[in-house]
Design a protein around this motif. Structure first.
Motif, mmCIF file in Angstrom:
data_model
loop_
_atom_site.group_PDB
_atom_site.id
_atom_site.type_symbol
_atom_site.label_atom_id
_atom_site.label_comp_id
_atom_site.label_asym_id
_atom_site.label_seq_id
_atom_site.Cartn_x
_atom_site.Cartn_y
_atom_site.Cartn_z
ATOM 1 N N LEU A 162 -1.817 19.355 -7.362
ATOM 2 C CA LEU A 162 -2.074 17.737 -8.589
ATOM 3 C C LEU A 162 -3.578 16.906 -8.498
ATOM 4 N N ALA A 163 -3.721 16.827 -10.006
ATOM 5 C CA ALA A 163 -4.997 15.579 -10.243
ATOM 6 C C ALA A 163 -4.647 15.343 -10.864
ATOM 7 N N ILE A 164 -4.265 13.724 -10.867
ATOM 8 C CA ILE A 164 -3.891 13.257 -12.056
ATOM 9 C C ILE A 164 -4.832 12.374 -12.675
ATOM 10 N N VAL A 165 -4.901 11.991 -14.150
ATOM 11 C CA VAL A 165 -5.955 11.146 -14.720
ATOM 12 C C VAL A 165 -5.105 10.235 -15.648
ATOM 13 N N ALA A 166 -6.568 9.362 -16.093
ATOM 14 C CA ALA A 166 -5.412 8.994 -17.787
ATOM 15 C C ALA A 166 -6.382 8.379 -18.885
ATOM 16 N N GLN A 167 -6.278 8.683 -19.714
ATOM 17 C CA GLN A 167 -7.088 8.165 -21.291
ATOM 18 C C GLN A 167 -7.996 6.864 -20.495
ATOM 19 N N THR A 168 -8.714 6.208 -21.350
ATOM 20 C CA THR A 168 -9.605 5.359 -20.682
ATOM 21 C C THR A 168 -8.924 4.436 -21.203
ATOM 22 N N THR A 169 -8.167 4.748 -22.386
ATOM 23 C CA THR A 169 -7.538 3.147 -22.655
ATOM 24 C C THR A 169 -5.692 3.057 -22.731
ATOM 25 N N TYR A 170 -5.930 4.175 -21.336
ATOM 26 C CA TYR A 170 -3.601 3.980 -21.336
ATOM 27 C C TYR A 170 -3.168 2.734 -21.228
ATOM 28 N N ASN A 171 -2.309 2.866 -21.621
ATOM 29 C CA ASN A 171 -1.531 1.760 -21.649
ATOM 30 C C ASN A 171 -1.425 0.596 -20.223
ATOM 31 N N ILE A 172 -1.548 -0.315 -19.579
ATOM 32 C CA ILE A 172 -1.388 -0.702 -18.385
ATOM 33 C C ILE A 172 -0.142 -0.056 -17.625
ATOM 34 N N VAL A 173 0.538 -1.240 -18.375
ATOM 35 C CA VAL A 173 1.954 -1.268 -18.038
ATOM 36 C C VAL A 173 2.614 0.447 -17.495
ATOM 37 N N VAL A 174 2.346 0.730 -19.041
ATOM 38 C CA VAL A 174 3.531 2.354 -19.108
ATOM 39 C C VAL A 174 2.178 3.405 -17.627
ATOM 40 N N TRP A 175 1.025 2.876 -17.790
ATOM 41 C CA TRP A 175 0.429 3.471 -16.353
ATOM 42 C C TRP A 175 0.734 3.671 -15.377
ATOM 43 N N GLY A 176 1.712 2.013 -15.077
ATOM 44 C CA GLY A 176 2.529 1.587 -13.556
ATOM 45 C C GLY A 176 3.749 2.109 -13.590
ATOM 46 N N GLU A 177 4.490 2.499 -14.975
ATOM 47 C CA GLU A 177 5.774 3.167 -14.710
ATOM 48 C C GLU A 177 5.216 5.078 -14.328
ATOM 49 N N CYS A 178 4.346 5.068 -14.568
ATOM 50 C CA CYS A 178 4.160 6.654 -14.381
ATOM 51 C C CYS A 178 4.047 6.613 -13.020
ATOM 52 N N LEU A 179 3.351 5.762 -12.371
ATOM 53 C CA LEU A 179 3.065 6.208 -10.933
ATOM 54 C C LEU A 179 4.575 5.680 -9.990
ATOM 55 N N ASN A 180 5.437 5.281 -10.431
ATOM 56 C CA ASN A 180 6.161 5.479 -9.958
ATOM 57 C C ASN A 180 7.373 6.143 -10.485
ATOM 58 N N VAL A 181 7.130 6.872 -10.964
ATOM 59 C CA VAL A 181 8.081 8.892 -10.918
ATOM 60 C C VAL A 181 7.150 9.667 -10.709
ATOM 61 N N ILE A 182 5.780 9.986 -9.756
ATOM 62 C CA ILE A 182 5.065 10.299 -9.011
ATOM 63 C C ILE A 182 5.019 10.462 -7.463
ATOM 64 N N PRO A 183 6.068 11.767 -6.722
ATOM 65 C CA PRO A 183 6.315 12.084 -5.564
ATOM 66 C C PRO A 183 5.073 11.020 -4.926
ATOM 67 N N LYS A 184 5.651 10.111 -3.730
ATOM 68 C CA LYS A 184 5.405 9.258 -2.489
ATOM 69 C C LYS A 184 4.335 10.289 -1.475
ATOM 70 N N ASP A 185 3.607 9.995 -0.921
ATOM 71 C CA ASP A 185 2.976 11.362 -0.110
ATOM 72 C C ASP A 185 3.147 11.950 -0.409
ATOM 73 N N ASP A 186 2.991 12.763 -1.198
ATOM 74 C CA ASP A 186 2.355 14.156 -1.232
ATOM 75 C C ASP A 186 1.109 14.449 -1.014
ATOM 76 N N PRO A 187 0.727 15.077 -0.409
ATOM 77 C CA PRO A 187 -0.602 15.152 0.077
ATOM 78 C C PRO A 187 -1.248 16.039 -0.783
ATOM 79 N N ASP A 188 -0.493 16.621 -1.642
ATOM 80 C CA ASP A 188 -0.860 17.623 -2.351
ATOM 81 C C ASP A 188 -0.919 16.916 -4.084
ATOM 82 N N ILE A 189 -1.086 16.205 -3.541
ATOM 83 C CA ILE A 189 -1.256 14.842 -4.989
ATOM 84 C C ILE A 189 -2.267 14.098 -4.696
#
Ligand code: F3S
Length: 299
Positions: A162-189
């Motif tokens: 998986l490669a994850i990107v964000a719209q350039t104007t994405y809400n930085i608070v929501v982006w932080g919340e998204c990072l929290n739901v991504i599985p940690k230490d997964d080398p495939d992401i």
């Protein structure tokens, strides 16, 4: 007497400034210019460009043979470039370099076999442009809830990195919340923080000012994604109003406030911010003689 403060970074960002200058530069040489969509979300600037000869078109099919076509800062998908090339018109590419960087990432990662996840608004032209560089190998999610649902339902069956990107104007608070739901230490992401610095700085500065203000005015187009985000950010901290220009102050009844903050979206020219600031300062004198609220209808 109340204090009117403009946020440190407010108004035109680098990418919009560059796109606007490209259109005016071309109009000086050639009045046959068509922009693929409005070049910015600001009606005053768009009207001025039209008065100088620019046309706004929605599709490449509408291009006339001798026109220069300008791609706006939001960028477009690969297919649009191919359509323009097939038509043979001169093209000016005003895609913001921060958006071009995302196009490059998603194209390269798609070629390497990754599936692309895009944080953003699927109806926004920038996101549609990014999707257009993914060869239909992507999913757009709007927030951490949609992302969480993807990881719970689809990720295991996908069998792709998986490669994850964000719209350039994405809400930085929501982006932080998204990072929290991504599985940690997964080398495939792999995660790319592609929110642009201008957005980051504008949202952080607006939040700082809103925390210290009684009311905030957010100036920018109703359809401007980054202006709407600024409105959302400021609303978390104080009563906030979204206006397109200083004329709209007339229809507002603002509460009396000691500290008034102003910020503006990336498509708002400096002179419009100045007009709002000046009117606020002028009407603040009016308010000082009242005791309740600032009534711009009396200005
Ligand atoms: Fe570019 Fe960021 Fe502006 S992506 S168009 S500098 S908001």
């Amino acid at each position: 007497m109340s204090k009117v403060t403009v946020a440190k970074s407010a108004g035109f960002c680098f990418g919009v400034d560059r796109a606007v200058k490209m259109v005016y530069g071309e109009l000086e040489k050639n009045t046959k210019v068509a922009t693929l969509g409005p070049i910015i979300h600001n009606q005053d600037v768009v009207n001025d460009m039209k008065a100088k000869g620019a046309r706004i078109i929605d599709t490449v099919d509408e291009l006339r043979p001798d026109e220069t076509v300008v791609i706006r800062s939001h960028g477009v998908g690969r297919e649009i470039y191919q359509q323009i090339e097939a038509k043979g018109n001169k093209m000016l590419d005003a895609t913001c370099p921060f958006v071009s960087r995302i196009h490059k990432i998603v194209a390269e990662k798609t070629a390497e076999g990754y599936f692309i996840l895009i944080a953003g608004d699927r109806d926004h032209p920038e996101v549609q442009g990014i999707v257009g560089h993914c060869d239909e190998n992507c999913l757009v999610f709007k927030d951490n809830f949609e992302l969480k649902a993807f990881f719970e339902k689809n990720y295991k069956n996908l069998q792709k990195k998986l490669a994850i990107v964000a719209q350039t104007t994405y809400n930085i608070v929501v982006w932080g919340e998204c990072l929290n739901v991504i599985p940690k230490d997964d080398p495939d992401i792999v995660i790319y923080d592609t929110i642009c610095n201008a957005t980051d700085a504008r949202q952080s500065d607006a939040a700082e000012l809103a925390k210290d203000s009684d009311i905030m005015l957010v100036v920018g187009g109703r359809h401007s994604s980054n202006t709407v985000k600024l409105y959302e950010v400021c609303s978390r901290f104080c009563k906030t109003y979204h206006i397109e220009n200083s004329d709209e102050l007339r229809s507002l009844k603002l509460p009396n406030a000691n500290k008034i903050g102003i910020t503006a979206g990336a498509s708002t020219p400096a002179y419009i911010i100045k007009e709002v600031q000046t009117k606020m300062a002028e009407n603040e004198i009016l308010a000082a003689n009242q005791d309740e609220e600032i009534d711009f209808a009396q200005a």
